[in-house]
Design a protein around this motif. Sequence first.
Motif, short mmCIF file in Angstrom:
data_model
loop_
_atom_site.label_atom_id
_atom_site.label_comp_id
_atom_site.label_asym_id
_atom_site.label_seq_id
_atom_site.Cartn_x
_atom_site.Cartn_y
_atom_site.Cartn_z
N ALA A 237 -13.15 -7.38 9.65
CA ALA A 237 -12.09 -7.30 10.65
C ALA A 237 -10.73 -7.14 9.97
O ALA A 237 -9.86 -6.42 10.45
CB ALA A 237 -12.10 -8.55 11.52
N ASP A 241 -8.28 -4.07 10.78
CA ASP A 241 -6.93 -4.26 11.31
C ASP A 241 -5.87 -3.71 10.38
O ASP A 241 -4.83 -3.22 10.82
CB ASP A 241 -6.66 -5.76 11.51
CG ASP A 241 -7.38 -6.28 12.74
OD1 ASP A 241 -7.65 -5.46 13.64
OD2 ASP A 241 -7.67 -7.48 12.79
N ARG A 248 -10.17 -4.41 19.65
CA ARG A 248 -11.28 -5.36 19.57
C ARG A 248 -11.57 -5.85 20.98
O ARG A 248 -10.67 -6.35 21.66
CB ARG A 248 -10.86 -6.57 18.75
CG ARG A 248 -10.88 -6.31 17.29
CD ARG A 248 -11.21 -7.61 16.61
NE ARG A 248 -10.23 -7.93 15.59
CZ ARG A 248 -10.36 -8.99 14.81
NH1 ARG A 248 -11.37 -9.82 14.98
NH2 ARG A 248 -9.46 -9.23 13.90
N LEU A 278 -15.54 -2.91 18.05
CA LEU A 278 -14.22 -2.37 17.72
C LEU A 278 -14.25 -0.86 17.88
O LEU A 278 -15.28 -0.22 17.68
CB LEU A 278 -13.87 -2.71 16.27
CG LEU A 278 -13.73 -4.18 15.89
CD1 LEU A 278 -15.08 -4.77 15.53
CD2 LEU A 278 -12.75 -4.34 14.75
#
Lengths: 350, 282
Positions: A237, A241, A248, A278
């Motif tokens: 993650a 990001d 998400r 995602l």
Amino acid sequence: MTAAAPHGTAIRLVECAKTFPNGTRAMERTTLEIGDGETIVFLGPSGCGKTTLLRVIAGLEAPDPGGRVLFDDEDVTELPIEKRNVGMVFQSYALFPNMNVEENIAYGLEVHKVAPAQRAKRVGEMLEMMQIGELRDRRTTQLSGGQRQRVALARAIAVQPRVLLLDEPLTALDALLRERLRIEIDVLLHSLGVTAAYVTHDQAEAMAIGDRVAVMNKGAIVQVGTPREIYFKPASAFIADFIGTMNRVHGTARDGFLELQGGRVPWTRGGAGVIEVLFRPGDARIAGPGDAQFRGVVARQFFLGDRTRLQVSGIGDAPVTVETTEHREFRVGEEIGLKIDPEALLTLRD
Amino acid sequence: MPRTRNFYLQLGFTLLVCLFLIVPVVMSMVAGVTVNFFIGVKSGFTVRWIGEVWSLYSQTIFRSMLIAISCLAVTLVVGVPTAYALAKRPGRFTRLIEEFLVMPVAIPGLAIALALIITYGGMREFRTSWLFILVGHVLYTLPFMVRSVLAVLSSIDFRTLEEGAASLGAGFWHRFFQIIVPNIRSGIIAGSLTVVTLSIGEFNLTWMLHTPTTMTLPVGLADSYASMRLEIGSAYTLVFFVMIIPLLIALQRFGTPGGPRRARIQEEVGRALAPAGGQAAP
């Protein structure tokens, strides 16, 4: 001076960690191979250890005992930077204020005891290559940021280093110049065929320049891969990001579908209960009523020129970001349909 | 903008203070070339007194120059590397060393001189040579060189410059002499001028350290004031001014605002000089 290397040098880091005298662990144990002629970009937020890693390769920092740095098959761990024959470009350029442009470029050649005639020839080549011939006699304090960067590059390349190390070379420049120099550096690195390590915190820069990108976080490399792998198949993650915008959302897998708040998509990847998925803004399309999988409400819109970025609520807990190239204007509060390619949905372990 | 009454009041006051300081200097210089100071300038002007000073005290002038130049050489060789080492490894230990270095500025010169005499007075050859005075001068002026160089070092990113040079293959000595030294030149020059000026004018220490055969210019001045005609003392002062004023002007020059870096150096040097205030000239 060593003979001009027609090809680059492979770099190997073996179990290199770095702990500073005050106890700060700047870099976890890292093993990494950088191929001959490859451009690798170390990408990460500030304080992630990317500059420390570069400095270990350069010889400006020694790895903790047990770590080894190899250039091809030569162990250079014990060699200080001045004996490693690396070219280095610093964020602040580190041009010598007491010398003019020509003297700056010639400095490395002088130190390597290159004969004056040959030295002048090489400086001339560098000035021409970087298109800074007219700056030859200028003092470095009279140069713009972009010009300084070119001189710094010319100076580093002039000695025909085995590897070229660049520490956030474009950070001090304005956006437009950054983009132009980014392209120039990319062309330059590949035409020279030199092995290059490039540090940046700018993901767009990393994508554009790197053959491979090593994403770093908290002193460790968390993923190494081609820009496409990093972008489309982030391993965590954090990476997802850090590299661009990522939506998400949470859904429930049931009867071959993944059910989100505003609709559902076909789902064949199994799993049960609540699953986090995602997707990139570009992977969702605006669809007509018959075609749409989800219905949401436009919460905000940003016109970016070539595309429009929408924040759509009603699909995840937070509004999701969607991009469209449609020319029309959207109204806040307008209901729209969305379609997401199930293949583009990512699931992560953590 | 029309100038207010206040402006003229302030200007007047400033001029008055300047006059208060400058008139004695001018008087003293005039006295040095007046035939008989008690009669006044109407007695006529002469260079006789300057000639007398030359025949009586020329040795002190040359000795002062010798000591000043030697002092400069020592502070350069010791002070510049010291400043570099201090800048390179900032920390509590280096702060401590810096404090120790500055101490001779704070301690009265007489006390330092006494300590030197107590410790080394027994070494006759050394005690009676000009080198004994040189040691005192070095102790006293070294912090000014170190501070001045340190100020410039901390205003430039010398570490990155050095790393840049190292990446191009330059070893330590190359880096030090081709990159560090040229880029801290302004600090070295400002420090050098300070050291020479302070050494030539130093009285406190020297008065204790000198022997009749190792008199320096300021000590000679005191001697002439005490034992010669007023005109000779004044002529001697004139000679002193001729030596020291060009140095003071040069010192001022290096502090003229010419950019933020220059201004910063000036400020640092000014701070370094501050505690010495009255000691530059006897």
